[in-house]
Design a protein around this motif. Structure first.
Motif, PDB file in Angstrom:
ATOM      1  N   ALA A 266       0.825  -1.214   0.000  1.00 38.49           N
ATOM      2  CA  ALA A 266       0.000   0.000   0.000  1.00 38.49           C
ATOM      3  C   ALA A 266       0.855   1.258   0.000  1.00 38.49           C
ATOM      4  N   ARG A 267       2.086   1.148   0.467  1.00 38.88           N
ATOM      5  CA  ARG A 267       3.010   2.291   0.493  1.00 38.88           C
ATOM      6  C   ARG A 267       3.871   2.372  -0.763  1.00 38.88           C
ATOM      7  N   GLY A 268       3.580   1.520  -1.719  1.00 37.34           N
ATOM      8  CA  GLY A 268       4.282   1.581  -3.000  1.00 37.34           C
ATOM      9  C   GLY A 268       5.409   0.596  -3.183  1.00 37.34           C
ATOM     10  N   ALA A 269       5.616  -0.285  -2.220  1.00 38.62           N
ATOM     11  CA  ALA A 269       6.684  -1.275  -2.349  1.00 38.62           C
ATOM     12  C   ALA A 269       6.269  -2.411  -3.274  1.00 38.62           C
ATOM     13  N   ARG A 270       7.243  -3.009  -3.930  1.00 39.09           N
ATOM     14  CA  ARG A 270       7.009  -4.219  -4.709  1.00 39.09           C
ATOM     15  C   ARG A 270       7.369  -5.413  -3.829  1.00 39.09           C
ATOM     16  N   CYS A 271       6.408  -6.255  -3.580  1.00 40.20           N
ATOM     17  CA  CYS A 271       6.597  -7.381  -2.660  1.00 40.20           C
ATOM     18  C   CYS A 271       6.500  -8.696  -3.428  1.00 40.20           C
ATOM     19  N   THR A 272       7.493  -9.540  -3.253  1.00 40.45           N
ATOM     20  CA  THR A 272       7.532 -10.824  -3.945  1.00 40.45           C
ATOM     21  C   THR A 272       7.769 -11.927  -2.937  1.00 40.45           C
ATOM     22  N   ARG A 273       6.762 -12.760  -2.736  1.00 40.38           N
ATOM     23  CA  ARG A 273       6.906 -13.868  -1.798  1.00 40.38           C
ATOM     24  C   ARG A 273       7.894 -14.884  -2.374  1.00 40.38           C
ATOM     25  N   LEU A 274       8.873 -15.278  -1.590  1.00 43.45           N
ATOM     26  CA  LEU A 274       9.894 -16.207  -2.048  1.00 43.45           C
ATOM     27  C   LEU A 274       9.425 -17.649  -1.861  1.00 43.45           C
ATOM     28  N   ALA A 275       9.886 -18.503  -2.765  1.00 40.23           N
ATOM     29  CA  ALA A 275       9.466 -19.912  -2.752  1.00 40.23           C
ATOM     30  C   ALA A 275      10.319 -20.700  -1.771  1.00 40.23           C
ATOM     31  N   VAL A 276      10.186 -20.365  -0.498  1.00 42.26           N
ATOM     32  CA  VAL A 276      10.907 -21.072   0.561  1.00 42.26           C
ATOM     33  C   VAL A 276       9.921 -21.422   1.669  1.00 42.26           C
ATOM     34  N   SER A 277      10.315 -22.361   2.506  1.00 44.96           N
ATOM     35  CA  SER A 277       9.401 -22.835   3.540  1.00 44.96           C
ATOM     36  C   SER A 277       9.858 -22.475   4.945  1.00 44.96           C
ATOM     37  N   VAL A 278      10.959 -21.731   5.065  1.00 41.57           N
ATOM     38  CA  VAL A 278      11.461 -21.338   6.385  1.00 41.57           C
ATOM     39  C   VAL A 278      11.801 -19.855   6.381  1.00 41.57           C
ATOM     40  N   ALA A 279      11.681 -19.233   7.545  1.00 45.50           N
ATOM     41  CA  ALA A 279      12.003 -17.808   7.686  1.00 45.50           C
ATOM     42  C   ALA A 279      13.471 -17.666   8.071  1.00 45.50           C
ATOM     43  N   SER A 280      14.348 -17.937   7.113  1.00 47.39           N
ATOM     44  CA  SER A 280      15.787 -17.868   7.359  1.00 47.39           C
ATOM     45  C   SER A 280      16.201 -16.480   7.829  1.00 47.39           C
ATOM     46  N   HIS A 281      17.227 -16.444   8.668  1.00 49.61           N
ATOM     47  CA  HIS A 281      17.846 -15.187   9.111  1.00 49.61           C
ATOM     48  C   HIS A 281      16.892 -14.312   9.916  1.00 49.61           C
ATOM     49  N   THR A 282      15.988 -14.948  10.624  1.00 52.45           N
ATOM     50  CA  THR A 282      15.077 -14.246  11.530  1.00 52.45           C
ATOM     51  C   THR A 282      15.064 -14.970  12.873  1.00 52.45           C
ATOM     52  N   PRO A 283      14.534 -14.326  13.916  1.00 51.36           N
ATOM     53  CA  PRO A 283      14.491 -14.973  15.238  1.00 51.36           C
ATOM     54  C   PRO A 283      13.723 -16.289  15.270  1.00 51.36           C
ATOM     55  N   LEU A 284      12.886 -16.571  14.267  1.00 50.25           N
ATOM     56  CA  LEU A 284      12.181 -17.850  14.230  1.00 50.25           C
ATOM     57  C   LEU A 284      13.142 -19.027  14.111  1.00 50.25           C
ATOM     58  N   MET A 285      14.350 -18.757  13.680  1.00 48.18           N
ATOM     59  CA  MET A 285      15.353 -19.807  13.484  1.00 48.18           C
ATOM     60  C   MET A 285      16.321 -19.927  14.664  1.00 48.18           C
TER      61      MET A 285
END
Length: 291
Positions: free
Chosen positions: A163-182
């Motif tokens: 909504a703020r004008g960014a282009r968002c592309t969901r990546l074809a991965v199944s894990v949230a790499s490089h985030t605290p979830l890991m």
């Protein structure tokens, strides 16, 4: 993927390691290729097989390799290229890394989304107070965000950014790499690395925090930390550029990293090894770029 890559000892065992008759044919199935356990082993093995062919030719041509770095799981291959670990060890670690990350994602599914066209500072402001974080910094207006799936997390943040004008592309991965979830995966990988035989790098090696790696202990810490912390690839590129290379070569399938480099440091030519039909073509380009 790397059409000039033949079968050396490591490639000869890749298909059996992945449990398929032919790894190239298996790549035709997007679902198979996106599976974390397949992708991380495949990326590491093919990257190192390509590197071994290229590096030997560079040495014989007296072309100096002045620095190496790896993007995400590519840091394992970069570490092997720098002499921190041998190739087979890196491939085994890639399989362990994927397993630990899959285990961490079973309790809370996550994903990644590429965001471009909006300043990284604005993206950070949107993420405040959410369980979503910046996973990878590729440039001033190019990041990858990651976090839990669902309307109250990654999906909602993606909608706000769009909504703020960014282009968002969901990546074809199944894990949230490089985030605290890991975090649990990072801890498990740190334990695995603690018993691994690592050495000080023989080439200038930069980790995902853009730090120069000088010792085996620094390599261990960096390889584990990057699993649940932001990859600062923009700063890594800056560190490599500061060393004054005549050219930069992306090793592995695809051309995404070469394009990122050209956007950030257009005065230093960059190509991907995957662009060339032959190994001779790769070497000829490097030699033309050398002073």
């Amino acid at each position: 993927m790397l059409p000039w890559l033949g079968d050396d000892a490591s490639m000869a065992t890749l298909s059996s390691r992945l449990g398929v008759p032919d790894w190239r044919e298996a790549l035709a199935d997007p679902g198979w290729a996106r599976t974390n356990a397949h992708a991380q082993v495949l990326i590491t093995t093919t990257g190192l097989a390509a590197w071994s062919r290229i590096a030997s030719r560079l040495t014989s041509a007296s072309i100096e390799i002045i620095g190496v770095a790896g993007y995400s799981v590519g840091e394992l291959a970069a570490s092997a290229a720098a002499g921190v670990i041998d190739a087979e060890h890196a491939i085994r670690l890639a399989a362990q890394r994927a397993s630990f990350m899959d285990e961490a994602s079973r309790s809370l599914a996550g994903g990644l989304c590429g965001v471009t066209g909006l300043a990284a500072t604005e993206v950070e402001a949107v993420l405040l107070g959410t369980p979503v974080s910046i996973a990878i910094r590729n440039g001033d207006d190019s990041v990858v965000i990651g976090g839990p799936l669902g309307e109250d997390a990654l999906d909602a943040v993606e909608a706000t950014l769009a909504a703020r004008g960014a282009r968002c592309t969901r990546l074809a991965v199944s894990v949230a790499s490089h985030t605290p979830l890991m975090r649990s995966a990072a801890e498990a990988f740190s334990l695995a690395l603690s018993t691994s035989d690592l050495r000080a790098p023989m080439l200038a090696l930069f980790d995902s925090d853009a730090n120069r790696v000088w010792t085996a202990d620094q390599a261990r810490a960096g390889l584990a930390r990057q699993i649940d912390h932001t990859v600062r690839w923009d700063e890594v590129m800056d560190q490599l550029a500061a060393r004054g290379p005549s050219c930069v070569l992306e090793i592995g399938g695809g051309q995404a990293l070469a394009r990122l480099w050209q956007q950030r440091h257009p005065s230093i030519p960059a190509r991907s090894a995957d662009e060339f039909r032959t190994l001779d073509g790769v070497l000829a380009w490097i030699e033309r770029s050398a002073p």
